[in-house]
Motif scaffolding. Structure first.
Motif, PDB file in Angstrom:
ATOM      1  N   LEU A 187      42.187  28.119  37.901  1.00 29.87           N
ATOM      2  CA  LEU A 187      43.421  28.920  37.867  1.00 29.87           C
ATOM      3  C   LEU A 187      44.650  28.023  37.847  1.00 29.87           C
ATOM      4  N   THR A 188      44.739  27.088  38.786  1.00 24.96           N
ATOM      5  CA  THR A 188      45.938  26.264  38.869  1.00 24.96           C
ATOM      6  C   THR A 188      46.050  25.266  37.713  1.00 24.96           C
ATOM      7  N   LYS A 189      44.914  24.761  37.242  1.00 25.98           N
ATOM      8  CA  LYS A 189      44.967  23.823  36.106  1.00 25.98           C
ATOM      9  C   LYS A 189      45.504  24.506  34.856  1.00 25.98           C
ATOM     10  N   LYS A 190      45.004  25.711  34.578  1.00 26.48           N
ATOM     11  CA  LYS A 190      45.456  26.446  33.396  1.00 26.48           C
ATOM     12  C   LYS A 190      46.898  26.916  33.571  1.00 26.48           C
ATOM     13  N   ALA A 191      47.220  27.370  34.791  1.00 28.29           N
ATOM     14  CA  ALA A 191      48.591  27.814  35.058  1.00 28.29           C
ATOM     15  C   ALA A 191      49.575  26.655  34.892  1.00 28.29           C
ATOM     16  N   PHE A 192      49.168  25.465  35.315  1.00 29.55           N
ATOM     17  CA  PHE A 192      50.016  24.278  35.157  1.00 29.55           C
ATOM     18  C   PHE A 192      50.352  24.069  33.679  1.00 29.55           C
ATOM     19  N   GLU A 193      49.336  24.179  32.832  1.00 29.49           N
ATOM     20  CA  GLU A 193      49.551  23.996  31.390  1.00 29.49           C
ATOM     21  C   GLU A 193      50.529  25.039  30.835  1.00 29.49           C
ATOM     22  N   LEU A 194      50.321  26.300  31.219  1.00 31.60           N
ATOM     23  CA  LEU A 194      51.192  27.371  30.723  1.00 31.60           C
ATOM     24  C   LEU A 194      52.632  27.191  31.193  1.00 31.60           C
ATOM     25  N   LEU A 195      52.803  26.822  32.449  1.00 31.75           N
ATOM     26  CA  LEU A 195      54.144  26.629  32.996  1.00 31.75           C
ATOM     27  C   LEU A 195      54.836  25.434  32.350  1.00 31.75           C
ATOM     28  N   GLU A 196      54.068  24.395  32.094  1.00 34.70           N
ATOM     29  CA  GLU A 196      54.630  23.191  31.472  1.00 34.70           C
ATOM     30  C   GLU A 196      55.103  23.464  30.049  1.00 34.70           C
ATOM     31  N   GLN A 197      54.429  24.396  29.363  1.00 32.28           N
ATOM     32  CA  GLN A 197      54.770  24.738  27.981  1.00 32.28           C
ATOM     33  C   GLN A 197      55.837  25.831  27.879  1.00 32.28           C
ATOM     34  N   SER A 198      56.164  26.444  29.007  1.00 29.53           N
ATOM     35  CA  SER A 198      57.107  27.568  29.008  1.00 29.53           C
ATOM     36  C   SER A 198      58.549  27.083  29.074  1.00 29.53           C
ATOM     37  N   ASP A 199      59.477  28.047  29.061  1.00 31.67           N
ATOM     38  CA  ASP A 199      60.886  27.693  29.141  1.00 31.67           C
ATOM     39  C   ASP A 199      61.439  27.782  30.565  1.00 31.67           C
ATOM     40  N   VAL A 200      60.554  27.967  31.560  1.00 31.52           N
ATOM     41  CA  VAL A 200      61.030  27.934  32.944  1.00 31.52           C
ATOM     42  C   VAL A 200      61.243  26.484  33.348  1.00 31.52           C
ATOM     43  N   ASN A 201      62.067  26.268  34.349  1.00 24.12           N
ATOM     44  CA  ASN A 201      62.353  24.913  34.814  1.00 24.12           C
ATOM     45  C   ASN A 201      61.241  24.483  35.776  1.00 24.12           C
ATOM     46  N   PHE A 202      60.091  24.151  35.198  1.00 26.42           N
ATOM     47  CA  PHE A 202      58.897  23.832  35.976  1.00 26.42           C
ATOM     48  C   PHE A 202      58.957  22.386  36.460  1.00 26.42           C
ATOM     49  N   VAL A 203      58.835  22.204  37.794  1.00 22.33           N
ATOM     50  CA  VAL A 203      58.940  20.857  38.369  1.00 22.33           C
ATOM     51  C   VAL A 203      57.587  20.332  38.847  1.00 22.33           C
ATOM     52  N   GLY A 204      56.508  21.061  38.521  1.00 17.42           N
ATOM     53  CA  GLY A 204      55.173  20.578  38.850  1.00 17.42           C
ATOM     54  C   GLY A 204      54.561  21.246  40.067  1.00 17.42           C
ATOM     55  N   ASN A 205      53.509  20.618  40.576  1.00 13.63           N
ATOM     56  CA  ASN A 205      52.796  21.159  41.737  1.00 13.63           C
ATOM     57  C   ASN A 205      53.546  20.869  43.037  1.00 13.63           C
ATOM     58  N   ILE A 206      53.308  21.715  44.021  1.00 10.92           N
ATOM     59  CA  ILE A 206      53.842  21.489  45.359  1.00 10.92           C
ATOM     60  C   ILE A 206      52.722  21.782  46.354  1.00 10.92           C
ATOM     61  N   GLU A 207      52.608  20.942  47.381  1.00 12.02           N
ATOM     62  CA  GLU A 207      51.596  21.153  48.407  1.00 12.02           C
ATOM     63  C   GLU A 207      52.163  22.030  49.520  1.00 12.02           C
ATOM     64  N   ALA A 208      51.282  22.694  50.262  1.00 12.40           N
ATOM     65  CA  ALA A 208      51.710  23.614  51.319  1.00 12.40           C
ATOM     66  C   ALA A 208      52.564  22.913  52.372  1.00 12.40           C
ATOM     67  N   ARG A 209      52.255  21.657  52.662  1.00 10.70           N
ATOM     68  CA  ARG A 209      53.008  20.938  53.690  1.00 10.70           C
ATOM     69  C   ARG A 209      54.444  20.628  53.259  1.00 10.70           C
ATOM     70  N   GLU A 210      54.738  20.765  51.972  1.00  4.77           N
ATOM     71  CA  GLU A 210      56.075  20.470  51.450  1.00  4.77           C
ATOM     72  C   GLU A 210      56.941  21.718  51.297  1.00  4.77           C
ATOM     73  N   LEU A 211      56.368  22.885  51.504  1.00  2.00           N
ATOM     74  CA  LEU A 211      57.074  24.127  51.207  1.00  2.00           C
ATOM     75  C   LEU A 211      58.410  24.259  51.928  1.00  2.00           C
ATOM     76  N   LEU A 212      58.451  23.905  53.187  1.00  2.00           N
ATOM     77  CA  LEU A 212      59.671  24.105  53.984  1.00  2.00           C
ATOM     78  C   LEU A 212      60.682  22.966  53.830  1.00  2.00           C
ATOM     79  N   GLU A 213      60.356  21.999  52.993  1.00  2.32           N
ATOM     80  CA  GLU A 213      61.243  20.839  52.820  1.00  2.32           C
ATOM     81  C   GLU A 213      62.282  21.036  51.717  1.00  2.32           C
ATOM     82  N   GLY A 214      62.206  22.163  51.016  1.00  2.00           N
ATOM     83  CA  GLY A 214      63.232  22.474  50.027  1.00  2.00           C
ATOM     84  C   GLY A 214      63.076  21.800  48.681  1.00  2.00           C
TER      85      GLY A 214
END
Length: 329
Positions: A187-214
Motif C-alpha cells: 500500500l505505502t510503496k504504491k501510494a508513494f509512487e502515486l503521490l510522487e507523480q501527482s501535483d500535490v506538494n509531496f515531501v516523502g515518508n514520515i515516521e510516527a515518531r516525527e509526527l509532532l515535530e512539525g
C-alpha cells in the motif's frame, strides 16, 4: 450561514454542547444555528438568541448503537434529523459529538458522497511542538484503503490546509515505517509512487515518531493505522500528564514547585489539546460534516463550530468537487 448541531451527541450533552453554541452565537453574528434534540433539556442551558432555533426530536443514537442500523431505523433521532437538514439544504454544515460510526453513516447515506471520491476520510488537526498543528487523514472512516484513496486524501487535505489553515503550498507526507521510498508494505510503496507523480506538494515518508515535530502540514494513511496512531497519541499524552500530576503532588516541595510553574503546565496542556483546532472533518461529502470528540466540553464544541464555519466560508467542499473533476479529466 446556517449550522445544524446534534445537541444530544457526546458524553456531556446537551449542557456542554449548548454552552459552546452560546459562545459561538455571541462571537459569530453572521451565523445561524439549528439545534436538534430534547427541547426542554436544551432550553435549560440555552441563552435566548434569535439566530438559534430548536427542532425537538425524541430519539437519540447512543454510543453502543450499531451505526448503520441506527441511522436507518431511528429516523427521528437528533443526529439523523441534523444530517437530513444538510441534505435538504436547510443548513450548510453539521456537527455532532455522538457515535462516530453513526455520524459517518449519516454522512454517507444522507448528506452524500462527492462523485469521484471513492472513500471519505476522517481528518482532525493534531498538535505539533511548534503550535502550528497538522492535518491527518484518514483516522478511522475506513479501516482499509487502496493507494488511489491515499492520493485522494492528499488532494483533500491539501485543499483544506490551503483554504482554511491558510498554508501556502502545504507539505504532504505519507505515514510509513521509514523515510526511504522503498520502505513499507505494498500500500505505502504504491501510494508513494502515486503521490510522487501527482501535483500535490509531496515531501516523502514520515515516521510516527516525527509526527509532532512539525515536518508536514498534511499526513495521509489508511484508517486503521491512523486510528491506532491517534489513540496512541491520546493515551501517551494522558499518561504523561497523569505522571506529572502524581509527581507534583507527591510532596510539599513538589507542590511548591508546581505552584511556581502552574501557568506553564497549563500552557503545555493546552498546546497538546487538539480540540483547540476543532473537530475531525469528514472530507469527501457533499457538505461539511464535523465530528467533535465524544468528551467535548463547551470550548471544544465552540472550536468545532468555528471550524465548520471556516470550511463553509472557504468553499472547501466545492473546491474538492472541482479538484476531483479536474483530476478525472
Amino acid at each position: 450561514m446556517k449550522i445544524a448541531i446534534d445537541a444530544m451527541g457526546g458524553d456531556h450533552a446537551p449542557k456542554e454542547v449548548i454552552l459552546g453554541v452560546n459562545k459561538a452565537a455571541r462571537d459569530f453574528s453572521d451565523t445561524e444555528f439549528v439545534l436538534f434534540g430534547d427541547e426542554e433539556k436544551i432550553k435549560t442551558h440555552l441563552q435566548p438568541n434569535e439566530r438559534v432555533t430548536i427542532i425537538h426530536t425524541k430519539d437519540v443514537i447512543g454510543p453502543t448503537d450499531e451505526p448503520v442500523r441506527a441511522v436507518r431505523r431511528k429516523k427521528e433521532a437528533s443526529m439523523v434529523k441534523m444530517a437530513q437538514a444538510v441534505a435538504d439544504k436547510e443548513a450548510d454544515a453539521c456537527i455532532s459529538a455522538g457515535n462516530t460510526g453513526a455520524l459517518m453513516a449519516a454522512g454517507l447515506f444522507i448528506v452524500g458522497r462527492i462523485k469521484g471520491i471513492e472513500r471519505p476520510a476522517l481528518a482532525p488537526t493534531l498538535p505539533t511542538l511548534d503550535g502550528k498543528g497538522f492535518l491527518m487523514l484518514d483516522l478511522g472512516a475506513n479501516a482499509d484503503a487502496k493507494p488511489e484513496h491515499l492520493l485522494q486524501y492528499a488532494w483533500m487535505g491539501q485543499i483544506y490546509a490551503e483554504k482554511v489553515r491558510k498554508i501556502e503550498k502545504p507539505r504532504v507526507a505519507l505515514l510509513n515505517i521509514g523515510s526511504e521510498a522503498n520502505k513499507g508494505n505494498e500500500l505505502t510503496k504504491k501510494a508513494f509512487e502515486l503521490l510522487e507523480q501527482s501535483d500535490v506538494n509531496f515531501v516523502g515518508n514520515i515516521e510516527a515518531r516525527e509526527l509532532l515535530e512539525g515536518h508536514a502540514d498534511v499526513v495521509v494513511t489508511d484508517g486503521f493505522t491512523g486510528n491506532v496512531v491517534l489513540k496512541a497519541i491520546e493515551g501517551t499524552a494522558a499518561s504523561l500528564f497523569s505522571m506529572l500530576k502524581s509527581t507534583f503532588t507527591s510532596s510539599l516541595k513538589n507542590k511548591l514547585a508546581a505552584g511556581l510553574i502552574k501557568s506553564d503546565l497549563v500552557e503545555l496542556k493546552n498546546m497538546m489539546d487538539y480540540s483547540e483546532y476543532g473537530g475531525a472533518a469528514l472530507f469527501g461529502l457533499q457538505a461539511p460534516v464535523i465530528k467533535a470528540h465524544g468528551s467535548s466540553n463547551a470550548n471544544a464544541i465552540y472550536h468545532a463550530i468555528r471550524q465548520a464555519r471556516d470550511i463553509v466560508m472557504n468553499d472547501v467542499s466545492e473546491t474538492i468537487k472541482s479538484s476531483v473533476t479536474e483530476q478525472k479529466a
